[in-house]
Scaffold this motif. Structure first.
Motif, PDB file in Angstrom:
ATOM      1  N   PHE A   1     -14.013 -12.907  16.973  1.00 30.64           N
ATOM      2  CA  PHE A   1     -14.939 -12.782  15.905  1.00 30.64           C
ATOM      3  C   PHE A   1     -15.960 -11.426  15.996  1.00 30.64           C
ATOM      4  O   PHE A   1     -16.409 -11.217  17.041  1.00 30.64           O
ATOM      5  CB  PHE A   1     -15.908 -13.796  15.657  1.00 30.64           C
ATOM      6  CG  PHE A   1     -15.166 -15.047  15.721  1.00 30.64           C
ATOM      7  CD1 PHE A   1     -14.376 -15.765  14.340  1.00 30.64           C
ATOM      8  CD2 PHE A   1     -15.135 -16.086  16.668  1.00 30.64           C
ATOM      9  CE1 PHE A   1     -13.639 -16.696  14.500  1.00 30.64           C
ATOM     10  CE2 PHE A   1     -14.704 -17.227  16.509  1.00 30.64           C
ATOM     11  CZ  PHE A   1     -13.873 -17.567  15.438  1.00 30.64           C
ATOM     12  N   ASN A   2     -15.890 -10.780  15.130  1.00 31.12           N
ATOM     13  CA  ASN A   2     -17.002  -9.607  14.975  1.00 31.12           C
ATOM     14  C   ASN A   2     -17.432  -9.398  13.509  1.00 31.12           C
ATOM     15  O   ASN A   2     -16.614  -8.724  12.790  1.00 31.12           O
ATOM     16  CB  ASN A   2     -16.533  -8.263  15.520  1.00 31.12           C
ATOM     17  CG  ASN A   2     -17.375  -7.220  15.571  1.00 31.12           C
ATOM     18  OD1 ASN A   2     -18.707  -7.413  15.117  1.00 31.12           O
ATOM     19  ND2 ASN A   2     -16.936  -6.260  16.400  1.00 31.12           N
ATOM     20  N   VAL A   3     -18.314 -10.526  13.273  1.00 30.97           N
ATOM     21  CA  VAL A   3     -18.443 -10.447  11.572  1.00 30.97           C
ATOM     22  C   VAL A   3     -19.963 -10.310  11.325  1.00 30.97           C
ATOM     23  O   VAL A   3     -20.883 -10.244  12.299  1.00 30.97           O
ATOM     24  CB  VAL A   3     -18.061 -11.935  11.146  1.00 30.97           C
ATOM     25  CG1 VAL A   3     -16.694 -11.982  10.831  1.00 30.97           C
ATOM     26  CG2 VAL A   3     -18.820 -12.919  11.916  1.00 30.97           C
TER      27      VAL A   3
ATOM     28  N   GLY B   1     -13.750 -14.912   5.561  1.00 35.27           N
ATOM     29  CA  GLY B   1     -14.208 -14.202   4.513  1.00 35.27           C
ATOM     30  C   GLY B   1     -15.449 -13.430   4.761  1.00 35.27           C
ATOM     31  O   GLY B   1     -15.776 -12.423   3.945  1.00 35.27           O
ATOM     32  N   ASP B   2     -16.107 -13.662   5.755  1.00 30.32           N
ATOM     33  CA  ASP B   2     -17.139 -12.899   6.117  1.00 30.32           C
ATOM     34  C   ASP B   2     -16.690 -11.442   6.465  1.00 30.32           C
ATOM     35  O   ASP B   2     -15.728 -11.208   7.187  1.00 30.32           O
ATOM     36  CB  ASP B   2     -17.935 -13.420   7.349  1.00 30.32           C
ATOM     37  CG  ASP B   2     -18.785 -14.719   7.045  1.00 30.32           C
ATOM     38  OD1 ASP B   2     -19.438 -14.840   5.973  1.00 30.32           O
ATOM     39  OD2 ASP B   2     -19.044 -15.569   7.928  1.00 30.32           O
ATOM     40  N   PRO B   3     -17.429 -10.392   5.970  1.00 24.16           N
ATOM     41  CA  PRO B   3     -17.095  -8.998   6.299  1.00 24.16           C
ATOM     42  C   PRO B   3     -16.946  -8.953   7.893  1.00 24.16           C
ATOM     43  O   PRO B   3     -17.715  -9.408   8.506  1.00 24.16           O
ATOM     44  CB  PRO B   3     -18.191  -8.115   5.694  1.00 24.16           C
ATOM     45  CG  PRO B   3     -19.254  -8.832   5.208  1.00 24.16           C
ATOM     46  CD  PRO B   3     -19.011 -10.301   5.313  1.00 24.16           C
ATOM     47  N   GLY B   4     -15.755  -8.203   8.313  1.00 27.29           N
ATOM     48  CA  GLY B   4     -15.561  -8.081   9.582  1.00 27.29           C
ATOM     49  C   GLY B   4     -14.183  -8.667  10.034  1.00 27.29           C
ATOM     50  O   GLY B   4     -13.587  -8.912   9.239  1.00 27.29           O
TER      51      GLY B   4
ATOM     52  N   ASN C   1     -11.842 -22.752   8.562  1.00 26.77           N
ATOM     53  CA  ASN C   1     -12.534 -21.970   7.566  1.00 26.77           C
ATOM     54  C   ASN C   1     -14.086 -21.597   8.015  1.00 26.77           C
ATOM     55  O   ASN C   1     -14.216 -20.510   7.406  1.00 26.77           O
ATOM     56  CB  ASN C   1     -12.629 -22.645   6.394  1.00 26.77           C
ATOM     57  CG  ASN C   1     -11.233 -23.435   5.764  1.00 26.77           C
ATOM     58  OD1 ASN C   1     -11.312 -24.332   6.042  1.00 26.77           O
ATOM     59  ND2 ASN C   1     -10.367 -22.448   5.274  1.00 26.77           N
ATOM     60  N   PHE C   2     -14.517 -22.256   8.919  1.00 25.10           N
ATOM     61  CA  PHE C   2     -15.929 -22.000   9.278  1.00 25.10           C
ATOM     62  C   PHE C   2     -15.990 -22.288  10.863  1.00 25.10           C
ATOM     63  O   PHE C   2     -15.110 -23.251  11.447  1.00 25.10           O
ATOM     64  CB  PHE C   2     -16.903 -22.628   8.556  1.00 25.10           C
ATOM     65  CG  PHE C   2     -17.146 -24.121   8.693  1.00 25.10           C
ATOM     66  CD1 PHE C   2     -16.330 -24.860   8.106  1.00 25.10           C
ATOM     67  CD2 PHE C   2     -18.069 -24.814   9.520  1.00 25.10           C
ATOM     68  CE1 PHE C   2     -16.644 -26.298   8.158  1.00 25.10           C
ATOM     69  CE2 PHE C   2     -18.189 -25.871   9.733  1.00 25.10           C
ATOM     70  CZ  PHE C   2     -17.526 -26.675   9.248  1.00 25.10           C
TER      71      PHE C   2
END
Ligand SMILES: Cc1cc2nc3c(=O)[nH]c(=O)nc-3n(C[C@H](O)[C@H](O)[C@H](O)COP(=O)(O)OP(=O)(O)OC[C@H]3O[C@@H](n4cnc5c(N)ncnc54)[C@H](O)[C@@H]3O)c2cc1C
Lengths: 270, 742
Positions: free
Chosen positions: B259-261, B233-236, B209-210
């Protein structure tokens, strides 16, 4: 209204059954080869009693649970590293011998004495729990003898369930022959319940429960009184491990019924 | 132990070493919390974990629902919460290195992938734990701790993302492609950052989750690199990526995520400051990973040792039962009772790999304990330095130059027996001095354990398999040995492959503070040997001398062309020397642990009965390991000391070191018999003996030769110890059946 119970579980330690258990006879009578060095576990029958006892204590507010054990202190301490993680308990330890060849009468007397000395124990609320037999030799007498020492006449053996009733009585399910159960209703404590397997699984280890228990278990182990058991003329004429046999047959496409019949026939031959 | 020079031993190992023995050897006999943890982890390992392996869940690399059940098992058994402090929902106070090491050991005993799965969660939290701000620590620990009974919450799982797709981060962790940029930054607000990171081989990624990710600045408004926390859940884009088609550690999840957040700057691990409009992370990514890996690598090291030790019982059972049931092997016959154990080689090899397993475990647990001692000292150091307004970098190095001098003084006074002075007591009590002394050793023990336990352990694991014949390489092999062997290659690879550990060692082992303590250990081993000759401690002491001689020689020696030998580019010199050191450290720690068993064992009522036999066997194992290590060190050092000199040839230069036959004839008149001693004689016609060239001169290397010859002599008795250990293995009582899967 349910009334609370004071549950005392008698349980000792036995060598881990996966170990090689080889009877040997020494100067002090029979024992198991390297017995002291074999890893030990809480006697499985009595362990069922412990889990059932803890479950009962949890259900009925105000109930208490003690684990009373006669065993070499250091061995018991090791076993507690697992047993204490299973359920909340108070330990009463007697430091002395245990095993398949230790006199059951004297063992019972020591345990009964230890139970009598539990300060907060209300005898009128006592449910004495234990295994209906032990994995050490399966003689199946100790718990009954403790009950007699304590003058408890309501005794149930091979118990698989206890159901407390609202009027303070409880129903007991006892194993009887022919794979059936007998249902009895006991008007109330004190009573002795020698457990078969019960119906609860072994609780998972929970170190948090263990850490909480340890606060009282370590002092209890340090306080453990020494219990001696005299030879007292007890003699064993012969000891042997049950024989193992291996007979292999190679067959193909045999119906299960026929295989079962053959196995039954083979067992009944003995 | 003291009588072990004689070959007669009345007592021998009666049963396989149990928890009581292990608790003393690895020094947790007084820690009930750890003893319970061991039982708890063991239950999970031999129950759910072993069942998954037996059911064939290792057959693929996908993260399945079945595998996911392990996470619940870890939570419910207290394994997950070990990492947290009691105020964070954990239950073990104080440092957790030994606790985590024991969990790794227990889980890996059955399946190292399960161990990885559990530890990767700690690895994800470790950057936050080691270098996070107090708020980050409180927040993420609380999220990751399993819910208490009755609490309606799902525990968060984490992944640690450093490695990147080729051509970026691998062994070389400096070249990051992951980038951090400022996306929005309103005056007075927390800046919003954009994190772009691609990971490769990221454990736990199938469900994390992180993620704690290493990134470099991709923006002039951010200085340098850092680690940053990304949340699902971070935008992106938070794409777990494709599962790695790995062949090992199948009970863990590994993917190549993308990742691209967008995250607030407060996610920078350890926080940041703003200076002249530039975000300056308080810790670079390398500072964070250095703090993290030096602890977590120890647990990886112990996985391979656990597996090696786990092989002993199934191998013995296989060997003994090999011919039972055949017509020719009647009960009572040697063939029936001993099976393959009638054959010496089968026993000798098992003794050899058992000793390697023990030595690895000793080294790994010693390192874990050392970090437990070091952790509070490190915190104290940090607070002292911050009181002096010293915040890392050159000022800290400069400050520690003085501290190190004091630490050296402590060692000097200890060596000269001046430990009664007030000066000594003061210096020794200084937490900074204590930190410096322990840190110097820890910086060596950690990479040594990671390198040696996994590398040598993996080789030994192969040998364990071979003792099971064809069965060893099947899925049915009891103890899952083939999987364990294959898995050990990952243990040798992730969290820095062997090259990384060798590179670390080649630097940390040159620390004066380490070397000063190493010299003390030589004396310590001689003292142990004086009281317990059977341990082989004397051969270790001599091998340590030889290593030290070689190390010092290589500092100034050059190769045949005048090139300096001990330099970072010359991995052919520094790496083998690091390998040699590891053999010594492992053998030494094993001996020290057995001395502990000898000291504390008699007080233990359960152990007393079989203790003489256990000690006698362990003493022999020590001796086997000491001899093997001495042999390795001798070989490696000799190769390094002689190997860079050019061998003389049969040429003008070479002839200078030879006798001429006519010269020898005339000398024979003066010194009768000299001709029979001279080997390199050149005839008048230029004829010479048939060999590579005149024998090499050993000028300047006499010291080495003296110690090496002595070392060979020190091996006296080692094979007798092996014979005794072999006999003990043939007699030891083992359980009827393996206790997993349960
Ligand atoms: C199953 C699995 C799980 C993993 N989990 C994680 C994870 O959770 N998080 C994470 O960040 N990473 C993870 N990794 C990545 C792992 O840490 C890397 O694979 C490892 O650090 C090596 O990097 P590399 O594979 O790129 O090897 P490379 O860098 O390509 O090195 C290959 C080999 O080249 C040689 N070599 C390279 N550089 C040098 C040098 N300077 N000196 C001498 N020799 C050298 C060595 O022999 C080395 O073994 C995982 C890997 C696997 C397989």
């Amino acid at each position: 209204m349910n009334q609370l119970f004071h549950i005392v579980v008698c349980a000792s330690v036995v060598p881990d059954p996966l170990q090689t258990l080889e009877p040997v006879t020494g100067a002090n009578g029979p024992s198991l080869k390297n017995e002291m060095m074999l890893p030990a576990i809480l006697d499985p029958w009595a362990a069922h009693a412990l889990y059932e006892g803890a479950n009962l204590a949890r259900q009925i507010a105000g109930s208490k649970l003690w684990l009373v054990s006669l065993a070499p202190k250091a061995k018991l301490q090791q076993v507690m590293m697992t047993a204490a993680q299973k359920v909340p308990l108070q330990l009463v330890a007697v430091d002395g011998p245990c095993g398949g060849f230790v006199d059951a009468h004297q063992t019972a007397a020591l345990l009964a004495a230890a139970i009598r000395k539990i300060p907060e124990l209300d005898f009128s609320r006592l449910l004495l729990f234990g295994g209906w037999e032990s994995a050490s030799r399966s003689a199946g007498v100790t718990l009954q003898l403790i009950g007699e020492e304590l003058g408890i006449v309501d005794q149930f053996q091979g118990v698989d369930a206890i159901k407390p009733q609202d009027d303070g009585s409880f129903e007991v399910l006892e194993r009887i022959e022919g794979a059936r159960h007998q249902v009895s209703v006991c008007t109330g404590p004190p009573a002795v319940l020698g457990w078969a397997t019960g119906s609860l699984g072994e609780p998972r280890n929970d170190p948090q429960v263990g850490m909480a228990n340890m606060r009282s278990i370590m002092p209890a182990l340090q306080r453990a009184t020494a219990g001696t058991i005299a030879p007292d003329g007890l003699q064993y004429s012969n000891v042997a491990a049950p024989k193992q046999q291996r007979q292999t047959q190679i067959v193909k496409d045999k119906p299960a019924d026929e295989i079962a019949r053959e196995i039954v026939q083979w067992i009944t031959q003995e | 132990m003291a009588t072990s020079v004689s070959n007669v031993r009345s007592e021998t190992l009666r049963t396989l070493p149990d928890d009581n023995v292990r608790q003393i050897l690895w020094r947790f006999a007084e820690r009930y919390d750890l003893q319970m943890l061991v039982q708890s982890a063991r239950e999970v390992a031999r129950g759910p974990v072993a069942r998954l392996v037996a059911e064939g869940q290792r057959a693929n690399h996908d993260w399945t629902d079945k595998k996911a059940e392990l996470l619940d098992a870890f939570d419910q058994s207290g394994i997950t919460a070990v990492f947290m402090d009691p105020e964070q929902g954990g239950y073990i106070a104080g440092p957790k290195n030994l606790a985590l090491a024991l969990i790794a050991f227990e889980l890996a005993w059955v399946d190292a992938g399960a161990a990885t799965c559990s530890l990767a969660g700690c690895l994800a939290l470790a950057p936050i734990h080691e270098r996070g701000t107090p708020e980050q620590r409180a927040h993420y620990m609380a999220l990751a701790v399993p819910p208490a009974p009755g609490e309606d919450r799902v525990a968060w799982r984490g992944a640690f993302c450093l490695t990147e797709p080729i051509p970026y981060v691998g062994v070389d962790t400096g070249m990051l492609s992951g980038k951090l940029r400022v996306s929005k930054w309103k005056k007075g607000d927390d800046p919003l950052l954009q994190v772009e990171k691609r990971g490769r081989f990221i454990t736990n990624m199938g469900f994390a989750n992180f993620v704690t990710a290493a990134v470099d600045s991709g923006d002039p408004r951010i200085k340098g690199s850092c680690m940053v926390i990304i949340e699902e859940g971070d935008p992106g884009v938070y794409d777990r990526g494709t599962p790695t088609r790995k062949l090992v550690h199948q009970l863990s999840s590994t993917c190549d995520p993308i990742f691209n957040v967008f995250v607030p700057a407060s996610r920078i691990v350890g926080g940041y400051t703003v200076k002249d409009g530039i975000i300056i992370p308080n810790y670079s990514h390398s500072e964070v990973i250095e703090a993290v890996f030096k602890r977590t690598r120890v647990t990886v090291a112990l996985m391979t040792s656990a597996k090696l030790l786990s092989a002993v019982e199934p191998v013995i059972r296989y060997q003994r039962g090999r011919f039972r049931g055949s017509e020719q092997a009647k009960p009572g016959s040697l063939r029936y009772e001993m099976g393959i154990q009638q054959r010496q080689d089968a026993l000798h090899r098992l003794a050899g790999l058992w000793a390697i397993g023990e030595a690895g475990a000793s080294l790994g647990f010693a390192a874990a304990r050392l970090y437990d001692e070091l952790d509070p000292l490190e915190r104290e150091k940090a607070s002292i330095l911050s009181g002096k307004d010293i915040h890392g970098g050159k000022t800290e190095l400069k400050f520690f130059r003085e501290v190190n001098k004091s630490a050296m003084e402590v060692v000097r006074q200890e060596n000269s027996g001046q430990t009664n002075s007030a000066c000594y007591t003061d210096l020794k009590a200084d937490p900074l001095v204590q930190f410096a002394l322990k840190d110097a050793v820890a910086n060596v023990l950690c990479p040594a354990a990671k390198l040696w336990n996994t590398g040598t352990g993996s080789n030994a694991m192969r040998e364990a398999l071979s003792l099971m014949g064809g069965y060893g390489i099947t899925e049915d092999c009891p103890g899952f040995l083939a999987y364990k062997w294959m898995d050990s290659q990952l243990e040798a690879t992730y969290e820095g492959p062997e090259a990384v550990q060798r590179r670390n060692l080649s630097v940390t082992m040159t620390s004066e503070l380490f070397l000063a303590q190493f010299r003390q250990w030589i004396l310590e081993m001689r003292e142990v040997a004086g009281k317990r000759p059977g341990t082989g401690a004397c051969s270790i002491a001599t091998a340590m001398q030889l290593w030290l001689w070689t190390y010092q020689h290589l500092q100034s020696a050059t190769d045949a062309d005048g090139g300096a030998l001990y330099q970072s580019a010359r991995q052919g010199v520094t790496f083998p020397l690091a390998d040699a050191l590891c053999w010594l450290l492992a053998a030494r720690q094993f001996i020290l642990d057995v001395v502990e068993l000898e000291t504390k064992g008699p007080e233990h009522p359960v152990l007393a009965e079989g203790l003489p036999g256990t000690l006698s066997f362990f003493t022999d194992l020590c001796h086997i390991q000491a001899a093997r290590s001495a042999g390795e060190v001798g070989r490696i050092c000799a190769e390094l000391v002689f190997g860079y000199n050019r061998h003389p040839a049969w040429d003008e230069e070479g002839y200078k070191g030879c006798y001429r036959s006519d010269e020898l004839d005339s000398l024979e008149g003066l010194i009768p018999g000299i001709s029979s001693c001279a080997s390199d004689v050149v005839g008048e016609d230029g004829s010479h003996p048939v060999k590579a060239g005149p024998c090499a001169s050993c000028k300047g290397l006499e010291g080495f030769q003296r110690i090496r010859t002595k070392l060979d002599g020190c091996l006296t008795g080692a094979q007798l110890a092996k014979d005794r250990a072999a006999e003990a293995i043939a007699k030891v009582m083992i359980p009827e059946a393996l206790d997993y899967p349960r």
